[in-house]
Design a protein around this motif. Structure first.
Motif, short mmCIF file in Angstrom:
data_model
loop_
_atom_site.label_atom_id
_atom_site.label_comp_id
_atom_site.label_asym_id
_atom_site.label_seq_id
_atom_site.Cartn_x
_atom_site.Cartn_y
_atom_site.Cartn_z
N ASN A 109 0.86 -1.18 0.00
CA ASN A 109 0.00 0.00 0.00
C ASN A 109 0.90 1.23 0.00
O ASN A 109 1.58 1.53 0.98
N LEU A 110 0.90 1.96 -1.10
CA LEU A 110 1.78 3.12 -1.25
C LEU A 110 1.17 4.40 -0.71
O LEU A 110 1.86 5.42 -0.59
N ALA A 111 -0.11 4.38 -0.36
CA ALA A 111 -0.80 5.60 0.06
C ALA A 111 -0.23 6.22 1.33
O ALA A 111 -0.08 7.44 1.41
N PRO A 112 0.12 5.43 2.36
CA PRO A 112 0.65 6.07 3.58
C PRO A 112 1.94 6.83 3.36
O PRO A 112 2.28 7.71 4.15
N GLY A 113 2.68 6.52 2.30
CA GLY A 113 3.93 7.23 2.02
C GLY A 113 3.76 8.42 1.11
O GLY A 113 4.75 9.04 0.72
N ALA A 114 2.51 8.74 0.76
CA ALA A 114 2.25 9.84 -0.16
C ALA A 114 1.95 11.13 0.59
O ALA A 114 1.56 11.12 1.76
N VAL A 172 -5.52 7.98 4.92
CA VAL A 172 -4.42 7.01 4.86
C VAL A 172 -3.97 6.62 6.27
O VAL A 172 -2.82 6.22 6.48
N ASP A 173 -4.89 6.71 7.24
CA ASP A 173 -4.51 6.40 8.63
C ASP A 173 -4.73 4.94 9.00
O ASP A 173 -4.54 4.55 10.15
N GLY A 174 -5.14 4.11 8.05
CA GLY A 174 -5.32 2.68 8.30
C GLY A 174 -6.68 2.29 8.82
O GLY A 174 -6.97 1.10 8.97
N ASN A 175 -7.56 3.26 9.07
CA ASN A 175 -8.89 2.96 9.60
C ASN A 175 -9.90 2.96 8.46
O ASN A 175 -10.32 4.02 7.97
N VAL A 176 -10.29 1.77 8.02
CA VAL A 176 -11.20 1.65 6.87
C VAL A 176 -12.66 1.74 7.28
O VAL A 176 -13.54 1.69 6.42
N VAL A 210 -15.29 9.88 2.60
CA VAL A 210 -14.36 8.79 2.32
C VAL A 210 -13.69 8.39 3.62
O VAL A 210 -13.23 9.23 4.38
N SER A 211 -13.68 7.09 3.88
CA SER A 211 -13.04 6.58 5.08
C SER A 211 -11.55 6.35 4.86
O SER A 211 -10.72 6.81 5.65
N GLU A 212 -11.19 5.65 3.80
CA GLU A 212 -9.79 5.26 3.60
C GLU A 212 -9.54 5.04 2.11
O GLU A 212 -10.43 4.62 1.36
N VAL A 213 -8.32 5.33 1.68
CA VAL A 213 -7.89 5.06 0.31
C VAL A 213 -6.62 4.24 0.37
O VAL A 213 -5.65 4.62 1.05
N GLN A 214 -6.61 3.11 -0.32
CA GLN A 214 -5.42 2.27 -0.43
C GLN A 214 -4.96 2.30 -1.89
O GLN A 214 -5.75 2.07 -2.80
N VAL A 215 -3.69 2.60 -2.08
CA VAL A 215 -3.10 2.61 -3.42
C VAL A 215 -2.07 1.49 -3.46
O VAL A 215 -0.99 1.60 -2.87
N TRP A 216 -2.40 0.42 -4.15
CA TRP A 216 -1.53 -0.75 -4.20
C TRP A 216 -0.60 -0.67 -5.41
O TRP A 216 -1.02 -0.32 -6.51
#
Length: 984
Positions: A615-620, A635-639, A746-752
């Protein structure tokens, strides 16, 4: 809920600022015979159920009906069902909870106290009305708001055998609406307001009237809030505490007094006689949280009686900033340290002349923190405390101070009442010191589960009723600005692993079963018991692949520790595979155990991943078209919890975006966007479309999009976008559009995407530095370029002449194989940039990236070079006569099959050698080619984790600093530098 009253010139403004406290029920152990009604002992007529007598002589001989005759309510077998349609919904204050006569119960901000007939020393039939026979009777005390927020008749009481059907016992602590009422025989018997000659005692009447007159037109209006009652078996008295507040100047604030009142009675149904109105103990630096705090404030409050008979008062102080606990004396009518001086000079009332000693100032008479009082939370902006005990752990539920509006409530725990309190049950966790309304769904310290509106199901705490056996009932108020139809929210609380408290709403959790109300059977399958428990070893795999069936590896039983003893308990699991990547939650459900019913649950996480994908989103760096401060929450991990929405003060944009940018280019595969249902509507996008950042720095549209049905009746959907065909990019933007006139949540976004590149700039243990950074007016240090935030920058701007050159150094905790850097400069002019790396001996070497011309300001620059084994990387920026401003910079390290080290050494006096050592970090044996300026070698068949060595002899007695290249077949070469040597 805090209420604050406006000046009388603006009575249309809603009250606010102090509020609603609560208390836990107390169960006395024994007591002697006591009269059921003090009124009978004093030959004084019973108190009216509603309203004030117009004159002193008007006190009725019987309790009148509160309203036009209402039909008797049908016998209730359940607690009322609770829905939370929103405060503007017409049914928000329904269903009403009637007493046995069919009238709406008036016991707001109150508490239920249970006591056995044996403790009262009377037969059950004389205590509990009706045909049932039993030993336990419950008394529900609360604010009487039958006249609305002002003009309260006082504290109302109700009696029940089952906590569902309540019989009106009238007003047990009576207020007045006119000072003349105090001349009646009723009040004279309580307060000696008339002398033996029948003449009113003017001074006495004025003193009592100041604390009992709730008439909004009075010169000094008072208010009754949060009544709580204790039974003292040593004195055989019932002790009622309440938040006593009111004006100190005519027309002034209704919350200027900030006191706690106390009254006593020989009967649970009164009448109660006021014996004191006090300020409460404070730390000496009581203005540490807010300078407006005044000495000894006591607003929303409750009381608590421990198993050993010790009693405590809990109150919100320091303008609701800090929540205090103070021990009460043996009579429960004052605190433990008192004085004959009103230390606050605040018009306190003391029947016996004793006032609380307010300050922990170190004197012999002063209270001591940790011995006589404690602070649950400093500067937490909390009110409405509610206490209970479970398994030796003490709990304080508390609400945020948000006026009449409900909020997501928190709770604190401690091992002793005057010990150290922590939020939730995990000391020092990530939510320990965040604001109460910032705890995400499932976070430690958040009371409610499934509370989609984050309103504690439309309520504010007032009490927790202990039904025994680990069954607790949360008692809350649903306030209508203090109006008579303000309603009640009673919900079950369960105690989970490690003592975690969780409140759920049966009506929404399982509507097929509980839509019409809930009862004690709710706990039958919830694993109730009286002790704290924990699973010591879950036996779960740490990591699984998407779609992998790991059911065969799950244990059939897990070790469970209770009170220091561990035993194996059978367990069933909620899942045996997961399709979605990322951190997934799996729940174990325990069978019945010693002292516990079946149904205890515990949650664990399992990482679902596949090799090469992360998951590249937390590093963005995350940005948004509106409400940018909320963008990082996606991007805090809470979906599950709410993250971001696009609401603006001018309305709903309907066309918004979220962007994710990286200093290093990324190979993207898939985007998963978790929406959030923020209310009763479809508060999510109707379309999610992907855009990417091209090499010129422009956002480029694509045909990648997903349409979502905006069905308000459905749960919030998840959007999945395939972005694998997009080129490697520094940025991804999600365009969000909606067909509904509402906000998009939006709760969470994951960019794989590919995880073969690590950004050393942001890695743990990395240090960064620059040869210069801006220090004039504002400090913009080098670390700002590596903090992952686009809102902070490293800058070399100066008020004097610009610097022609500046360096930026990145030193990771461990050496790595580096092959790229990336950055975006937003201001100034960079003419060129060069990249160097440092070898193990500390010598700097040039990479193949020299004199690179960067992109224009605002456009990402990507610089690639042949891989080098680096202990540090240094960028040199040429900025002739100018400066730079870089918000994001990255240094890319890739995985490698070899870790090289190179050294030059002398053999004899005139011969130098190069020694190259290679460690095989792959999982198979491998051979490596070594290319040096003085010849090539091959290191063959090196086992995994082992090293091989190649020696190249030279004909030189001195060697300049240089480099060798190590290559594993099928992979790029890796360059490693060495220092100069002289063998002469």
């Amino acid at each position: 809920m805090g209420h604050r009253r406006a000046p009388r010139s603006n009575l249309a403004a809603p009250p606010a600022l102090s509020g609603l406290a609560r208390l836990r029920p107390t169960t006395p152990r024994r007591r002697g015979a006591v009269a059921v009604a003090l009124a009978a002992t004093l030959a004084i007529p019973a108190l009216p159920a509603v309203g004030h007598a117009a004159t002193p002589e008007a006190a009725p001989a019987v309790v009148p009906e509160a309203a036009p005759a209402a039909a008797s309510a049908e016998e209730a077998t359940t607690y009322p069902p609770i829905l939370d349609p929103g405060a503007t919904a017409p049914d928000y204050f329904t269903p009403s909870w009637p007493d046995t006569a069919g009238n709406h119960i008036q016991a707001h901000g109150g508490q239920v106290v249970s006591v056995s007939a044996e403790a009262l020393g009377v037969d059950a039939g004389s205590v509990v009305e009706g045909e049932e026979a039993g030993e336990t009777v419950y008394y529900w005390y609360g604010e009487d708001r039958s006249n609305g927020y002002y003009g309260s008749p006082g504290v109302h009481a109700y009696k029940s055998y089952d906590t569902k059907n309540w019989t009106d016992e009238g007003v047990v602590l009576r207020s007045v609406s006119d000072a003349a009422e105090l001349e009646s025989s009723y009040f004279d018997a309580l307060y000696d307001t008339v002398d033996d000659a029948g003449e009113p005692r003017a001074d006495r009447i004025a003193e009592v009237n100041y604390h009992l007159n709730t008439n909004d037109a009075a010169e000094y209006t008072t208010i009754f809030e949060r009544p709580k009652v204790l039974f003292n078996e040593q004195t055989n008295e019932w002790v009622l505490w309440w938040h006593s507040d009111g004006q100190t100047t005519p027309g002034g604030s209704m919350y200027a007094r900030s006191m706690a009142g106390v009254a006593v009675s020989d009967s649970p149904t009164g009448p109660f006689r006021m014996t004191g109105v006090y300020r409460m103990p404070n730390r000496t630096n009581y203005q540490a949280c807010i300078s407006a705090a005044v000495p000894g404030q006591a607003r929303d409050m409750t009381v608590f009686q421990d198993d050993d008979g010790t009693a405590y008062i809990v109150y919100s102080s320091e303008e609701n900033r800090s929540l205090y606990i103070a021990e009460l004396d043996a009579d429960y009518t004052n605190v433990t340290h008192t004085t004959d001086v009103d230390m606050a000079d605040a018009g306190q009332y003391a029947e016996d002349g004793r006032y609380p000693y307010l300050f922990a100032d170190g004197s012999a008479e002063a209270p001591v923190r940790g011995e006589d009082f404690q602070i649950v939370k400093e500067c937490g902006v909390l009110e409405a405390p509610a206490l209970f005990q479970h398994g030796g752990k003490y709990y304080t539920v508390a609400s945020g101070a948000t006026g009449w509006a409900p909020n997501p409530q928190t709770y604190y725990t401690a091992d002793s009442m005057l010990g150290t309190w922590i939020r939730g049950v995990e000391a020092g966790d990530q939510h320990e010191n965040v604001a109460y309304n910032a705890i995400p769904e499932g976070g430690d310290g958040l009371l409610s589960v499934g509370d989609t509106r984050r309103t504690s199901f439309g309520s504010q705490s007032t009490n927790v009723l202990d039904l025994g056996g680990g069954r607790y009932v949360y008692m809350g108020d649903r306030w209508n600005s203090g109006a008579a139809n303000s309603n009640y929210v009673w919900l079950p609380v369960t105690i989970g692993e490690n003592g975690r408290a969780e409140m759920r709403n049966p009506a929404t959790e399982d509507p097929a079963r509980w839509a019409d109300g809930w009862d004690e059977s709710y706990w039958d399958d919830k694993g109730t018991g009286t002790e704290i428990w924990r699973v010591t070893d879950d036996g779960l795999p740490d990591e699984v692949a998407p779609g992998e069936d790991f059911g065969a590896t799950l244990p059939d039983a897990v070790p469970v520790e209770v009170d220091g003893a561990t035993s194996d308990v059978a367990v069933t699991w909620s899942a045996t595979s997961f399709d979605e990547r990322g951190t997934q939650t799996i729940t174990g459900t325990l069978a019945a155990g010693d002292g516990f019913t079946a149904g205890r649950t515990f949650a664990r996480t399992v990482e679902v991943r596949e090799d090469g994908i992360a998951n590249l989103a937390p590093g963005a760096s995350v940005a948004a078209s509106s409400r940018a401060n909320l963008a990082p929450t996606v991007v805090d991990g809470n979906v599950k919890g709410k993250g971001w929405d696009d609401w603006t003060s001018s309305g709903y944009p309907r066309n918004s975006w979220l962007s994710f940018t990286w200093p290093l280019t990324q190979d993207l595969e898939e985007v998963v966007l978790h929406t959030y249902k923020d209310g009763s509507g479809a508060t999510w996008p109707s379309t999610v479309a992907a855009e990417y950042l091209d090499a010129s720095g422009a956002w480029t549209t694509t045909d990648v999009r997903v349409d979502l049905a905006q069905d308000a009746a459905s749960a919030a959907p998840v959007a999945t976008l395939d972005v694998s065909d997009l080129p490697d990019t520094n940025g991804l933007r999600l365009r969000l559009t909606t067909a509904t006139n509402t906000w998009q949540s939006v709760s969470e976004v994951q960019v794989w995407g590919a995880d073969d590149v690590v950004d050393l700039c942001r890695a743990d243990g990395t240090t960064v530095s620059a040869s210069f950074h801006q220090t004039e007016w504002e400090t913009l240090p080098a670390a700002n370029a590596c903090d992952g935030s686009a809102s902070t920058s490293w800058s070399t701007w100066s008020g004097s002449a610009g610097r022609d050159e500046v360096t930026f150094t990145v030193e990771p905790a461990q050496p790595g194989a580096v092959d790229r850097v990336g950055f975006t400069s937003t201001e100034g002019t960079i003419a060129r940039v060069g990249v160097e790396y440092r070898d193990a001996a500390g010598i700097w070497h040039a990479t193949t990236a020299q004199d690179v011309v960067p992109s224009a300001a605002g456009v990402p620059t990507s610089v690639a070079f042949e891989p080098v084994w680096a202990s540090a990387v240094r960028l040199t920026f040429a900025t002739p006569g100018s400066y730079l401003k870089i918000p994001a910079l990255g240094v890319g390290a890739r995985s490698t099959a070899v870790e090289p080290s190179v050294a030059a050494r002398c053999v004899g006096r005139d011969k130098a050698q190069l020694v190259t050592t290679v460690r095989n970090t792959s999982e198979r044996r491998a051979s490596f080619e070594i290319r040096t300026p003085y010849g090539d070698r091959v290191v063959r068949d090196v086992a995994p984790g082992r090293t091989g060595q190649a020696v190249v002899s030279t004909r030189f007695t001195a060697l300049d600093a240089g480099a060798v290249t190590v290559t594993k077949r099928g992979e790029p070469g890796l360059t490693a530098g060495y220092a100069a040597t002289d063998c002469r």
